[in-house]
Design a protein around this motif. Sequence first.
Motif, PDB file in Angstrom:
ATOM      1  N   MET A  61       0.832  -1.193   0.000  1.00  0.00           N
ATOM      2  CA  MET A  61       0.000   0.000   0.000  1.00  0.00           C
ATOM      3  C   MET A  61       0.874   1.254   0.000  1.00  0.00           C
ATOM      4  N   ILE A  62       1.905   1.249   0.843  1.00  0.00           N
ATOM      5  CA  ILE A  62       2.793   2.411   0.918  1.00  0.00           C
ATOM      6  C   ILE A  62       3.563   2.569  -0.385  1.00  0.00           C
ATOM      7  N   ILE A  63       3.948   1.446  -0.995  1.00  0.00           N
ATOM      8  CA  ILE A  63       4.683   1.514  -2.261  1.00  0.00           C
ATOM      9  C   ILE A  63       3.805   2.134  -3.342  1.00  0.00           C
ATOM     10  N   LEU A  64       2.500   1.844  -3.306  1.00  0.00           N
ATOM     11  CA  LEU A  64       1.581   2.456  -4.263  1.00  0.00           C
ATOM     12  C   LEU A  64       1.551   3.972  -4.097  1.00  0.00           C
ATOM     13  N   PHE A  65       1.475   4.445  -2.832  1.00  0.00           N
ATOM     14  CA  PHE A  65       1.474   5.888  -2.568  1.00  0.00           C
ATOM     15  C   PHE A  65       2.792   6.533  -3.009  1.00  0.00           C
ATOM     16  N   ILE A  66       3.891   5.854  -2.764  1.00  0.00           N
ATOM     17  CA  ILE A  66       5.193   6.391  -3.173  1.00  0.00           C
ATOM     18  C   ILE A  66       5.263   6.492  -4.695  1.00  0.00           C
ATOM     19  N   THR A  67       4.792   5.464  -5.386  1.00  0.00           N
ATOM     20  CA  THR A  67       4.804   5.476  -6.848  1.00  0.00           C
ATOM     21  C   THR A  67       3.923   6.593  -7.398  1.00  0.00           C
ATOM     22  N   ILE A  68       2.725   6.734  -6.832  1.00  0.00           N
ATOM     23  CA  ILE A  68       1.825   7.803  -7.281  1.00  0.00           C
ATOM     24  C   ILE A  68       2.459   9.167  -7.020  1.00  0.00           C
ATOM     25  N   GLY A  69       3.055   9.354  -5.842  1.00  0.00           N
ATOM     26  CA  GLY A  69       3.707  10.619  -5.514  1.00  0.00           C
ATOM     27  C   GLY A  69       4.851  10.933  -6.460  1.00  0.00           C
ATOM     28  N   CYS A  70       5.632   9.922  -6.810  1.00  0.00           N
ATOM     29  CA  CYS A  70       6.740  10.131  -7.752  1.00  0.00           C
ATOM     30  C   CYS A  70       6.225  10.518  -9.136  1.00  0.00           C
ATOM     31  N   LEU A  71       5.175   9.837  -9.591  1.00  0.00           N
ATOM     32  CA  LEU A  71       4.611  10.169 -10.900  1.00  0.00           C
ATOM     33  C   LEU A  71       4.047  11.578 -10.926  1.00  0.00           C
ATOM     34  N   VAL A  72       3.310  11.958  -9.890  1.00  0.00           N
ATOM     35  CA  VAL A  72       2.769  13.317  -9.814  1.00  0.00           C
ATOM     36  C   VAL A  72       3.913  14.329  -9.774  1.00  0.00           C
ATOM     37  N   GLY A  73       4.962  14.038  -9.016  1.00  0.00           N
ATOM     38  CA  GLY A  73       6.107  14.931  -8.943  1.00  0.00           C
ATOM     39  C   GLY A  73       6.799  15.103 -10.282  1.00  0.00           C
ATOM     40  N   VAL A  74       6.944  14.019 -11.024  1.00  0.00           N
ATOM     41  CA  VAL A  74       7.582  14.104 -12.340  1.00  0.00           C
ATOM     42  C   VAL A  74       6.712  14.904 -13.303  1.00  0.00           C
ATOM     43  N   ILE A  75       5.418  14.625 -13.301  1.00  0.00           N
ATOM     44  CA  ILE A  75       4.515  15.341 -14.214  1.00  0.00           C
ATOM     45  C   ILE A  75       4.493  16.832 -13.883  1.00  0.00           C
ATOM     46  N   LEU A  76       4.372  17.154 -12.596  1.00  0.00           N
ATOM     47  CA  LEU A  76       4.373  18.568 -12.208  1.00  0.00           C
ATOM     48  C   LEU A  76       5.736  19.214 -12.443  1.00  0.00           C
ATOM     49  N   GLY A  77       6.784  18.488 -12.219  1.00  0.00           N
ATOM     50  CA  GLY A  77       8.128  19.028 -12.403  1.00  0.00           C
ATOM     51  C   GLY A  77       8.445  19.355 -13.846  1.00  0.00           C
ATOM     52  N   VAL A  78       7.972  18.528 -14.740  1.00  0.00           N
ATOM     53  CA  VAL A  78       8.225  18.763 -16.159  1.00  0.00           C
ATOM     54  C   VAL A  78       7.394  19.936 -16.669  1.00  0.00           C
ATOM     55  N   ASN A  79       6.173  20.053 -16.189  1.00  0.00           N
ATOM     56  CA  ASN A  79       5.254  21.067 -16.697  1.00  0.00           C
ATOM     57  C   ASN A  79       5.226  22.347 -15.864  1.00  0.00           C
ATOM     58  N   ALA A  80       5.896  22.373 -14.745  1.00  0.00           N
ATOM     59  CA  ALA A  80       5.839  23.542 -13.866  1.00  0.00           C
ATOM     60  C   ALA A  80       6.789  24.638 -14.357  1.00  0.00           C
ATOM     61  N   PRO A  81       6.390  25.880 -14.180  1.00  0.00           N
ATOM     62  CA  PRO A  81       7.303  26.974 -14.543  1.00  0.00           C
ATOM     63  C   PRO A  81       8.416  27.098 -13.506  1.00  0.00           C
ATOM     64  N   THR A  82       9.438  27.841 -13.850  1.00  0.00           N
ATOM     65  CA  THR A  82      10.548  28.056 -12.937  1.00  0.00           C
ATOM     66  C   THR A  82      10.084  28.875 -11.737  1.00  0.00           C
ATOM     67  N   ILE A  83      10.546  28.493 -10.567  1.00  0.00           N
ATOM     68  CA  ILE A  83      10.144  29.181  -9.336  1.00  0.00           C
ATOM     69  C   ILE A  83      10.986  30.431  -9.164  1.00  0.00           C
ATOM     70  N   SER A  84      10.312  31.486  -8.815  1.00  0.00           N
ATOM     71  CA  SER A  84      10.985  32.767  -8.628  1.00  0.00           C
ATOM     72  C   SER A  84      11.940  32.704  -7.434  1.00  0.00           C
ATOM     73  N   TYR A  85      12.993  33.485  -7.507  1.00  0.00           N
ATOM     74  CA  TYR A  85      13.967  33.553  -6.419  1.00  0.00           C
ATOM     75  C   TYR A  85      13.315  33.996  -5.116  1.00  0.00           C
ATOM     76  N   MET A  86      12.251  34.759  -5.226  1.00  0.00           N
ATOM     77  CA  MET A  86      11.558  35.280  -4.057  1.00  0.00           C
ATOM     78  C   MET A  86      10.972  34.158  -3.191  1.00  0.00           C
ATOM     79  N   TYR A  87      10.656  33.024  -3.800  1.00  0.00           N
ATOM     80  CA  TYR A  87      10.001  31.930  -3.084  1.00  0.00           C
ATOM     81  C   TYR A  87      10.936  30.768  -2.749  1.00  0.00           C
TER      82      TYR A  87
END
Length: 127
Positions: free
Chosen positions: A1-27
């Motif tokens: 069950m935990i491995i499923l959550f880790i896998t889902i979290g990694c996939l969401v992180g990769v998808i958001l990371g690829v499509n996310a804009p660059t974070i401003s220095y302010m943040y």
Amino acid sequence: MIILFITIGCLVGVILGVNAPTISYMYTDYLAISIIAALDTVLGGITATLKNNFNFKIFVSGFFVNAILSILLTLLGNKLNVDIYLAAIVVFVGRMFNNLTIIRRFYVEKWENFTKKEETERQKNKK
């Protein structure tokens, strides 16, 4: 069950990371403290799992409360022009090292017990 959550979290992180804009220095301070708070919570959850007292509600609430508190400390520090978030970093990193020590000792002891068991099996087989 935990491995499923880790896998889902990694996939969401990769998808958001690829499509996310660059974070401003302010943040960057906010992002850094949030990541450290999240890692502290994850290592605490792993430690609790190894001690057989993991509670999902405590894990999730700890995740969000730690992140919110650390962000608020960073915000207050920025308003006062004082690096208050460094205190949170020291606390979270200290707890991370404590949790990592517990995890490491658990697996070292498990490995030692495994090798001792193998050694006794070899000695029995020789006789």
